[in-house]
Motif scaffolding. Structure first.
Motif, PDB file in Angstrom:
ATOM      1  N   PRO A 204       0.515  -1.425   0.084  1.00  0.00           N
ATOM      2  CA  PRO A 204       0.156   0.098  -0.030  1.00  0.00           C
ATOM      3  C   PRO A 204       0.734   1.450  -0.054  1.00  0.00           C
ATOM      4  CG  PRO A 204      -0.845  -1.785   1.514  1.00  0.00           C
ATOM      5  CD  PRO A 204       0.623  -1.962   1.208  1.00  0.00           C
ATOM      6  N   LEU A 205       2.182   1.327   0.376  1.00  0.00           N
ATOM      7  CA  LEU A 205       2.897   2.272   0.493  1.00  0.00           C
ATOM      8  C   LEU A 205       3.915   2.438  -0.915  1.00  0.00           C
ATOM      9  CD1 LEU A 205       4.094   1.885   4.047  1.00  0.00           C
ATOM     10  CD2 LEU A 205       3.127   3.793   3.287  1.00  0.00           C
ATOM     11  N   THR A 206       3.438   1.923  -2.040  1.00  0.00           N
ATOM     12  CA  THR A 206       4.054   1.982  -3.379  1.00  0.00           C
ATOM     13  C   THR A 206       3.821   3.412  -3.737  1.00  0.00           C
ATOM     14  OG1 THR A 206       3.589  -0.221  -4.179  1.00  0.00           O
ATOM     15  CG2 THR A 206       3.923   1.470  -5.655  1.00  0.00           C
ATOM     16  N   HIS A 207       5.036   4.067  -4.313  1.00  0.00           N
ATOM     17  CA  HIS A 207       5.105   5.541  -4.342  1.00  0.00           C
ATOM     18  C   HIS A 207       4.029   5.832  -5.500  1.00  0.00           C
ATOM     19  CE1 HIS A 207       9.266   5.889  -2.354  1.00  0.00           C
ATOM     20  NE2 HIS A 207       8.084   5.557  -1.582  1.00  0.00           N
ATOM     21  N   HIS A 208       3.674   7.118  -5.749  1.00  0.00           N
ATOM     22  CA  HIS A 208       2.959   7.707  -6.768  1.00  0.00           C
ATOM     23  C   HIS A 208       3.591   7.437  -8.044  1.00  0.00           C
ATOM     24  CE1 HIS A 208       0.896   9.970  -3.143  1.00  0.00           C
ATOM     25  NE2 HIS A 208       0.097   8.771  -3.560  1.00  0.00           N
ATOM     26  N   GLU A 230      -0.832 -10.125   3.724  1.00  0.00           N
ATOM     27  CA  GLU A 230      -1.022  -8.939   3.807  1.00  0.00           C
ATOM     28  C   GLU A 230      -1.573  -8.200   4.879  1.00  0.00           C
ATOM     29  OE1 GLU A 230      -0.816  -7.507   0.625  1.00  0.00           O
ATOM     30  OE2 GLU A 230      -1.409  -9.096  -0.757  1.00  0.00           O
ATOM     31  N   SER A 231      -1.429  -6.861   5.142  1.00  0.00           N
ATOM     32  CA  SER A 231      -1.495  -6.280   6.217  1.00  0.00           C
ATOM     33  C   SER A 231      -1.636  -4.947   6.280  1.00  0.00           C
ATOM     34  CB  SER A 231      -0.418  -6.736   7.204  1.00  0.00           C
ATOM     35  OG  SER A 231      -0.551  -6.109   8.506  1.00  0.00           O
ATOM     36  N   GLY A 232      -2.183  -4.191   7.093  1.00  0.00           N
ATOM     37  CA  GLY A 232      -2.197  -2.604   7.157  1.00  0.00           C
ATOM     38  C   GLY A 232      -1.201  -2.141   8.001  1.00  0.00           C
ATOM     39  N   SER A 233      -0.403  -3.008   8.675  1.00  0.00           N
ATOM     40  CA  SER A 233       0.315  -2.518   9.791  1.00  0.00           C
ATOM     41  C   SER A 233       1.518  -1.585   9.442  1.00  0.00           C
ATOM     42  CB  SER A 233       1.150  -3.808  10.514  1.00  0.00           C
ATOM     43  OG  SER A 233       1.866  -4.254   9.575  1.00  0.00           O
ATOM     44  N   LYS A 234       2.274  -1.661   8.340  1.00  0.00           N
ATOM     45  CA  LYS A 234       2.924  -0.994   7.714  1.00  0.00           C
ATOM     46  C   LYS A 234       2.448   0.542   7.147  1.00  0.00           C
ATOM     47  CE  LYS A 234       7.085  -2.807   8.868  1.00  0.00           C
ATOM     48  NZ  LYS A 234       6.389  -3.782   9.919  1.00  0.00           N
ATOM     49  N   ALA A 235       1.578   0.475   6.328  1.00  0.00           N
ATOM     50  CA  ALA A 235       0.584   1.330   5.689  1.00  0.00           C
ATOM     51  C   ALA A 235       0.146   2.399   6.577  1.00  0.00           C
ATOM     52  CB  ALA A 235      -0.420   0.805   4.628  1.00  0.00           C
ATOM     53  N   PHE A 236      -0.380   1.862   7.581  1.00  0.00           N
ATOM     54  CA  PHE A 236      -1.198   2.761   8.599  1.00  0.00           C
ATOM     55  C   PHE A 236      -0.505   2.827   9.926  1.00  0.00           C
ATOM     56  CE2 PHE A 236      -4.433   0.831   5.484  1.00  0.00           C
ATOM     57  CZ  PHE A 236      -4.737   2.232   5.110  1.00  0.00           C
ATOM     58  N   ASN A 237       0.610   2.188  10.105  1.00  0.00           N
ATOM     59  CA  ASN A 237       1.592   2.365  11.443  1.00  0.00           C
ATOM     60  C   ASN A 237       0.524   1.393  12.534  1.00  0.00           C
ATOM     61  OD1 ASN A 237       3.917   3.126  12.564  1.00  0.00           O
ATOM     62  ND2 ASN A 237       2.991   4.782  13.759  1.00  0.00           N
ATOM     63  N   LEU A 238       0.445   0.255  12.360  1.00  0.00           N
ATOM     64  CA  LEU A 238      -0.509  -0.558  13.209  1.00  0.00           C
ATOM     65  C   LEU A 238       0.270  -1.526  13.643  1.00  0.00           C
ATOM     66  CD1 LEU A 238      -3.762  -0.560  10.800  1.00  0.00           C
ATOM     67  CD2 LEU A 238      -3.191   1.223  12.790  1.00  0.00           C
ATOM     68  N   ALA A 311      29.364  11.521  -0.260  1.00  0.00           N
ATOM     69  CA  ALA A 311      30.045  10.236  -0.273  1.00  0.00           C
ATOM     70  C   ALA A 311      28.903   8.978   0.057  1.00  0.00           C
ATOM     71  CB  ALA A 311      31.177  10.002   0.793  1.00  0.00           C
ATOM     72  N   VAL A 312      27.793   9.290   0.743  1.00  0.00           N
ATOM     73  CA  VAL A 312      26.733   8.523   0.932  1.00  0.00           C
ATOM     74  C   VAL A 312      25.902   8.680  -0.358  1.00  0.00           C
ATOM     75  CG1 VAL A 312      24.840   8.012   2.396  1.00  0.00           C
ATOM     76  CG2 VAL A 312      27.081   8.776   3.343  1.00  0.00           C
ATOM     77  N   ARG A 313      25.538   7.555  -0.831  1.00  0.00           N
ATOM     78  CA  ARG A 313      24.508   7.188  -2.006  1.00  0.00           C
ATOM     79  C   ARG A 313      23.286   6.590  -1.421  1.00  0.00           C
ATOM     80  NH1 ARG A 313      24.680   3.183  -6.779  1.00  0.00           N
ATOM     81  NH2 ARG A 313      25.921   1.932  -5.393  1.00  0.00           N
ATOM     82  N   LEU A 314      22.214   7.370  -1.997  1.00  0.00           N
ATOM     83  CA  LEU A 314      20.809   6.825  -1.503  1.00  0.00           C
ATOM     84  C   LEU A 314      20.296   6.062  -2.583  1.00  0.00           C
ATOM     85  CD1 LEU A 314      17.923   6.853  -0.433  1.00  0.00           C
ATOM     86  CD2 LEU A 314      17.733   9.125  -1.715  1.00  0.00           C
ATOM     87  N   ARG A 315      20.314   4.534  -2.571  1.00  0.00           N
ATOM     88  CA  ARG A 315      19.579   3.918  -3.445  1.00  0.00           C
ATOM     89  C   ARG A 315      18.136   3.923  -3.489  1.00  0.00           C
ATOM     90  NH1 ARG A 315      23.094  -0.568  -4.939  1.00  0.00           N
ATOM     91  NH2 ARG A 315      21.802  -0.812  -6.527  1.00  0.00           N
ATOM     92  N   ARG A 316      17.505   4.905  -4.542  1.00  0.00           N
ATOM     93  CA  ARG A 316      16.238   5.389  -4.165  1.00  0.00           C
ATOM     94  C   ARG A 316      15.072   4.396  -4.253  1.00  0.00           C
ATOM     95  NH1 ARG A 316      14.381  10.952  -4.620  1.00  0.00           N
ATOM     96  NH2 ARG A 316      12.118  10.975  -4.447  1.00  0.00           N
ATOM     97  N   PRO A 317      14.410   4.356  -3.259  1.00  0.00           N
ATOM     98  CA  PRO A 317      13.140   3.290  -3.293  1.00  0.00           C
ATOM     99  C   PRO A 317      12.015   3.695  -4.044  1.00  0.00           C
ATOM    100  CG  PRO A 317      13.023   4.655  -1.394  1.00  0.00           C
ATOM    101  CD  PRO A 317      14.358   5.154  -2.216  1.00  0.00           C
ATOM    102  N   SER A 318      11.255   2.702  -4.676  1.00  0.00           N
ATOM    103  CA  SER A 318       9.978   2.999  -5.191  1.00  0.00           C
ATOM    104  C   SER A 318       8.808   2.582  -4.329  1.00  0.00           C
ATOM    105  CB  SER A 318       9.853   2.166  -6.574  1.00  0.00           C
ATOM    106  OG  SER A 318      10.925   2.638  -7.501  1.00  0.00           O
ATOM    107  N   ALA A 319       9.050   2.192  -3.160  1.00  0.00           N
ATOM    108  CA  ALA A 319       7.801   1.837  -2.226  1.00  0.00           C
ATOM    109  C   ALA A 319       8.206   1.993  -0.910  1.00  0.00           C
ATOM    110  CB  ALA A 319       7.359   0.455  -2.722  1.00  0.00           C
ATOM    111  N   SER A 320       7.639   2.156   0.139  1.00  0.00           N
ATOM    112  CA  SER A 320       7.850   2.317   1.514  1.00  0.00           C
ATOM    113  C   SER A 320       8.615   3.522   2.030  1.00  0.00           C
ATOM    114  CB  SER A 320       8.336   1.078   1.842  1.00  0.00           C
ATOM    115  OG  SER A 320       8.155   1.009   3.419  1.00  0.00           O
ATOM    116  N   TYR A 321       8.891   3.778   3.284  1.00  0.00           N
ATOM    117  CA  TYR A 321       9.387   4.516   3.675  1.00  0.00           C
ATOM    118  C   TYR A 321      10.911   4.559   4.061  1.00  0.00           C
ATOM    119  CZ  TYR A 321       7.269   2.598   7.813  1.00  0.00           C
ATOM    120  OH  TYR A 321       6.789   1.823   8.592  1.00  0.00           O
ATOM    121  N   LEU A 322      11.418   3.363   3.450  1.00  0.00           N
ATOM    122  CA  LEU A 322      12.653   2.964   4.107  1.00  0.00           C
ATOM    123  C   LEU A 322      13.948   3.168   2.960  1.00  0.00           C
ATOM    124  CD1 LEU A 322      11.465  -0.514   5.380  1.00  0.00           C
ATOM    125  CD2 LEU A 322      11.977   1.657   6.771  1.00  0.00           C
ATOM    126  N   ALA A 323      14.741   4.061   3.347  1.00  0.00           N
ATOM    127  CA  ALA A 323      16.054   4.428   2.475  1.00  0.00           C
ATOM    128  C   ALA A 323      17.081   3.338   2.631  1.00  0.00           C
ATOM    129  CB  ALA A 323      16.236   5.788   2.884  1.00  0.00           C
TER     130      ALA A 323
END
Length: 383
Positions: A204-208, A230-238, A311-323
């Motif tokens: 549910p946290l797939t990016h727009h 499946e779960s709403g636990s990550k999407a809705f912080n549950l 020097a730090v490289r972000l591997r850009r995610p396409s979903a969720s809130y984890l970098a």
């Protein structure tokens, strides 16, 4: 219509929380490790939980109540064009239980199960808990993007592994598997009479602007040999409310769900079931705002890194809130999260815990305020 990004709670409010994120470290540490959000609960969820408390509705879950299952079906139909049958779903505590209880019925003790590191660390524990042996088939990594190694998975199945534990979207790298890739995976698994358990907790946290494809929609083979967690636990912080769903599309896996001991259902949380229903049914605008906030935070993190920690490289995610951060150029060793916590007082998730492919990496939680990201990068840069 423009989407209004969700705003994080104030730090003074967050410091009053007692969950793992806010209780594991002293107050001088910025906690950006475990997958909990700093955002307030969605209003519909808060109202429903307050109403349940007022009513004293704190008993056991009702296994025949279709509310959460129907809400998930309606959400999946709107978000992904998928309409799973609530009658083919089961209720339990969390996706880890979906995985373990499914494995216990799909494998014999000692059977191999494929995982694809760098991967959510509990996968290394859930496979043996379910009776299996971990078979690692690392993601392909060309330096700019990740992908499933389908040839490697086929070799593992040909060598005797019985199935695949899929992370979709993939934690920690934020990879959203393309439909064609999943179609190929389903054919490979079917050719070896295997199975797929698809952990879709971050879907549910797939990016727009990015398309998520549920595994059970990609082919007749996938519907036959697949089961989704499946779960709403990550999407809705549950996460602390303990509710997840087994989802199936064919008789084989529906029979598996129906064979579960009733305690697998009754260990779920009543508040979790209520909150899951309200999240999927009445909190989609809040979720859209949350995804928008996370994407803006990823942009902000990139800008802060460019300016203060190139020097730090972000591997850009396409979903969720984890970098997923490549910190290897800093010279902080295989586990830079140790230096980050000890010297910068920033708590990140340890890269090597996700597998040996995580050496030199750390994972950062972006479900927070932009100010928290700014402070974290400035602290890391000053180390």
């Amino acid at each position: 219509m423009p989407i209004t990004p969700t705003s994080a709670d104030a730090m003074t409010t967050l410091r009053r929380r007692t969950s793992e994120k806010w209780g594991a470290y002293p107050d001088d540490v910025l906690p950006m490790f475990v997958a909990e959000m700093d955002f307030p609960l969605a209003p519909a969820i808060k109202r429903a939980l307050h109403e349940a408390i007022d009513l004293g509705d704190t008993g056991y879950v009702n296994p025949v109540d279709p509310g959460a299952r129907k809400a998930f079906r309606e959400f999946a139909a709107a978000a992904w064009g998928w309409e799973p049958d609530p009658e083919r779903m089961g209720i339990t505590t969390d996706v880890s239980v979906v995985i373990v209880e499914s494995l216990r019925r799909l494998i014999e003790p000692g059977d191999g199960v494929v995982i694809t590191p760098p991967i959510y660390p509990p996968f290394y524990e859930l496979v043996p808990e379910g009776g299996g042996v971990v078979v690692e088939v690392p993601l392909r990594d060309d330096g700019s993007s990740y992908a499933l190694d389908l040839e490697g998975i086929e070799r593992a199945l040909a060598a005797g592994a019985k199935g695949v534990l899929l992370c979709s979207p993939h934690n920690p790298v934020g990879l959203v598997h393309e439909r064609g890739t999943l179609e190929q995976l389903s054919r490979i698994v079917a050719e070896h009479d295997g199975f797929v358990i698809s952990d879709e907790i971050h879907a549910p946290l797939t990016h727009h602007g990015v398309k998520f494809t549920p595994y059970l929609t990609v082919s007749d083979e996938a519907r036959t040999h697949g089961i989704a967690a499946e779960s709403g636990s990550k999407a809705f912080n549950l996460a602390g409310l303990k509710t997840a769903l087994f989802v199936s599309e064919a008789d084989r896996m529906t029979d598996l769900i129906r064979s579960l001991p009733e305690e697998v259902t009754f260990r779920a949380g009543q508040f979790g079931l209520i909150a899951t229903r309200e999240g999927f049914a009445h909190s989609r605008d809040w979720l859209d705002g949350t995804v928008a906030a996370v994407q803006a935070n990823a942009d902000h993190l990139q800008a802060e890194l460019d300016a203060h920690l190139p020097a730090v490289r972000l591997r850009r995610p396409s979903a969720s809130y984890l970098a997923w951060l490549d910190m290897s150029a800093l010279g902080w060793g295989d586990d830079p999260a140790v230096i980050a916590e000890q010297h910068a007082r920033v708590a990140l998730s340890s890269g090597p815990r996700f597998g040996r492919q995580g050496a030199g990496y750390a994972r950062m939680n972006l479900a927070c305020s932009p100010d928290t990201i700014t402070e974290a990068v400035r602290r890391l840069a000053a180390t």
